[in-house]
Scaffold this motif. Structure first.
Motif, mmCIF file in Angstrom:
data_model
loop_
_atom_site.group_PDB
_atom_site.id
_atom_site.type_symbol
_atom_site.label_atom_id
_atom_site.label_comp_id
_atom_site.label_asym_id
_atom_site.label_seq_id
_atom_site.Cartn_x
_atom_site.Cartn_y
_atom_site.Cartn_z
ATOM 1 N N PHE A 78 0.894 -1.123 0.023
ATOM 2 C CA PHE A 78 -0.051 0.069 -0.118
ATOM 3 C C PHE A 78 0.847 1.263 -0.035
ATOM 4 C CE2 PHE A 78 -3.186 -2.966 0.731
ATOM 5 C CZ PHE A 78 -4.296 -2.510 0.513
ATOM 6 N N THR A 79 2.084 1.039 0.738
ATOM 7 C CA THR A 79 3.171 2.224 0.720
ATOM 8 C C THR A 79 3.385 2.587 -0.962
ATOM 9 O OG1 THR A 79 3.908 1.808 2.595
ATOM 10 C CG2 THR A 79 5.190 3.044 1.242
ATOM 11 N N MET A 80 3.718 1.468 -1.775
ATOM 12 C CA MET A 80 3.992 1.701 -3.174
ATOM 13 C C MET A 80 2.583 2.463 -4.063
ATOM 14 S SD MET A 80 6.406 -1.472 -4.332
ATOM 15 C CE MET A 80 5.068 -2.444 -4.011
ATOM 16 N N ALA A 81 1.525 2.032 -3.717
ATOM 17 C CA ALA A 81 0.515 2.374 -4.344
ATOM 18 C C ALA A 81 0.129 3.999 -3.935
ATOM 19 C CB ALA A 81 -0.767 1.542 -3.938
ATOM 20 N N ASN A 82 0.234 4.246 -2.532
ATOM 21 C CA ASN A 82 0.164 5.577 -2.236
ATOM 22 C C ASN A 82 1.069 6.595 -2.754
ATOM 23 O OD1 ASN A 82 -0.996 7.599 -0.052
ATOM 24 N ND2 ASN A 82 1.106 7.701 0.393
ATOM 25 N N ASN A 83 2.398 6.034 -2.717
ATOM 26 C CA ASN A 83 3.456 6.979 -3.414
ATOM 27 C C ASN A 83 3.081 7.236 -5.159
ATOM 28 O OD1 ASN A 83 4.805 6.933 -1.095
ATOM 29 N ND2 ASN A 83 6.264 5.437 -1.517
ATOM 30 N N ARG A 84 2.524 6.181 -5.561
ATOM 31 C CA ARG A 84 2.257 6.326 -7.006
ATOM 32 C C ARG A 84 1.054 7.487 -7.195
ATOM 33 N NH1 ARG A 84 2.138 7.157 -11.553
ATOM 34 N NH2 ARG A 84 2.083 5.726 -13.322
ATOM 35 N N VAL A 85 0.238 7.453 -6.308
ATOM 36 C CA VAL A 85 -1.208 8.197 -6.287
ATOM 37 C C VAL A 85 -0.318 9.696 -6.411
ATOM 38 C CG1 VAL A 85 -3.031 8.724 -5.284
ATOM 39 C CG2 VAL A 85 -2.709 6.491 -5.753
ATOM 40 N N ILE A 86 0.253 9.886 -5.204
ATOM 41 C CA ILE A 86 0.929 11.281 -4.935
ATOM 42 C C ILE A 86 1.680 11.565 -6.205
ATOM 43 C CG2 ILE A 86 2.470 12.516 -3.702
ATOM 44 C CD1 ILE A 86 1.777 10.827 -1.078
ATOM 45 N N ASP A 87 2.339 10.800 -6.818
ATOM 46 C CA ASP A 87 3.082 11.552 -8.133
ATOM 47 C C ASP A 87 1.869 11.830 -8.912
ATOM 48 O OD1 ASP A 87 5.448 10.622 -6.970
ATOM 49 O OD2 ASP A 87 5.549 8.745 -8.006
ATOM 50 N N LEU A 88 0.945 11.147 -9.227
ATOM 51 C CA LEU A 88 -0.324 11.443 -10.335
ATOM 52 C C LEU A 88 -0.910 12.779 -9.819
ATOM 53 C CD1 LEU A 88 -2.163 8.108 -11.300
ATOM 54 C CD2 LEU A 88 -0.661 9.526 -12.634
ATOM 55 N N TRP A 89 -1.183 12.889 -8.446
ATOM 56 C CA TRP A 89 -1.541 14.114 -8.195
ATOM 57 C C TRP A 89 -0.730 15.229 -8.351
ATOM 58 C CZ3 TRP A 89 -5.597 15.713 -4.139
ATOM 59 C CH2 TRP A 89 -6.733 14.838 -4.199
ATOM 60 N N ARG A 90 0.461 15.172 -8.051
ATOM 61 C CA ARG A 90 1.186 16.378 -8.324
ATOM 62 C C ARG A 90 1.411 16.455 -10.003
ATOM 63 N NH1 ARG A 90 5.638 14.637 -3.625
ATOM 64 N NH2 ARG A 90 4.710 15.602 -2.131
ATOM 65 N N ARG A 91 1.553 15.632 -10.712
ATOM 66 C CA ARG A 91 1.480 16.002 -12.091
ATOM 67 C C ARG A 91 0.341 16.710 -12.691
ATOM 68 N NH1 ARG A 91 3.348 10.093 -13.613
ATOM 69 N NH2 ARG A 91 1.707 10.239 -15.125
ATOM 70 N N SER A 92 -0.702 16.403 -11.856
ATOM 71 C CA SER A 92 -2.145 16.865 -12.355
ATOM 72 C C SER A 92 -2.241 18.358 -11.788
ATOM 73 C CB SER A 92 -3.374 16.008 -12.072
ATOM 74 O OG SER A 92 -3.458 16.096 -10.537
ATOM 75 N N GLY A 93 -1.491 18.664 -10.938
ATOM 76 C CA GLY A 93 -1.395 20.169 -10.516
ATOM 77 C C GLY A 93 -2.064 20.213 -9.267
ATOM 78 N N ARG A 94 -2.539 18.878 -8.468
ATOM 79 C CA ARG A 94 -3.209 19.052 -7.317
ATOM 80 C C ARG A 94 -2.512 19.232 -6.157
ATOM 81 N NH1 ARG A 94 -6.136 16.695 -11.016
ATOM 82 N NH2 ARG A 94 -8.573 16.510 -10.855
ATOM 83 N N GLU A 95 -2.750 19.757 -5.204
ATOM 84 C CA GLU A 95 -2.398 20.087 -3.853
ATOM 85 C C GLU A 95 -2.160 18.813 -2.932
ATOM 86 O OE1 GLU A 95 0.136 21.247 -1.254
ATOM 87 O OE2 GLU A 95 -0.232 22.910 -2.823
#
Length: 212
Positions: A78-95
């Motif tokens: 779940f750590t790996m999944a969470n980190n991947r989601v954070i990357d996507l959020w940042r790439r999409s410009g979300r805070e």
């Protein structure tokens, strides 16, 4: 294979037993997919399959060098999944930064009493009237909407602890934060969810329009 714990399965997979990976996948795939989907939210829902597949691909690539260092396989996954989601959020410009009020000395706002909750019907059962089943269906839909209103750090903390059953210490490890930080995020998430749900779902109305 089903009798082995996750660590034993991962060790067997690292040694070349493909059936061990199949057992791990079967055991965790549903919860992982649900976690990723709810963490991404409606705006990024189309990326769920990508993150899900990428997370398992990372398991495959890391099998030879896997070292839990005290963390369970599930926490690591779940750590790996969470980190991947954070990357996507940042790439999409979300805070994705922590909210300022989490560092405040004052506790999160709590609604007065539980009036909006006291009149809810009991959870679904085989003998539940149809109007109560409809209530809980709406409640579930509303909870998902309320989850999307949480900042990502609070949402991930809530989902890992309450939806996926990780102890709070494991949640802190998965999110790479201190225990007290994870505890604070969970407290704020719960407060906001109670407020959101209570404000939306006023005392349940029976089919005759009378409050219980």
């Amino acid at each position: 294979m089903q009798d082995l714990n996750d660590d034993a399965l991962m060790s067997a997979y690292a040694a070349g037993d493909a059936s061990a990976f199949e057992a791990l996948y079967a055991r965790h795939q549903a919860a992982l997919y649900r976690f990723i989907r709810r963490l991404l939210g409606t705006a990024l829902a189309a990326q769920t399959d990508e993150v899900f597949q990428d997370t398992w691909l990372r398991v495959v690539h890391a099998r030879a060098s896997w070292d839990p260092q005290g963390a369970s396989f599930r926490t690591w996954l779940f750590t790996m999944a969470n980190n991947r989601v954070i990357d996507l959020w940042r790439r999409s410009g979300r805070e994705v930064s922590i909210e300022v009020d989490e560092d405040s000395d004052s506790g999160p706002w709590e609604p007065e009493g539980t009036a909006a909750w006291q009149h809810w019907p009991p959870p679904a059962s085989a003998t539940l009237p149809s109007e109560d089943l409809a209530f809980w269906r709406r409640a579930g839909e509303r909870l998902l909407q309320c989850l999307e209103e949480l900042p990502l750090p609070q949402r991930s903390t809530f989902l890992l602890h309450h939806d996926d059953g990780l102890p709070l210490a494991d949640v802190a490890s998965a999110l790479n934060v201190g225990f007290e930080t994870a505890k604070t995020r969970l407290r704020y998430a719960m407060s906001k969810l109670r407020t959101c749900m209570g404000a939306y779902l006023s005392p349940f109305q029976t089919s005759k329009g009378e409050a219980r």
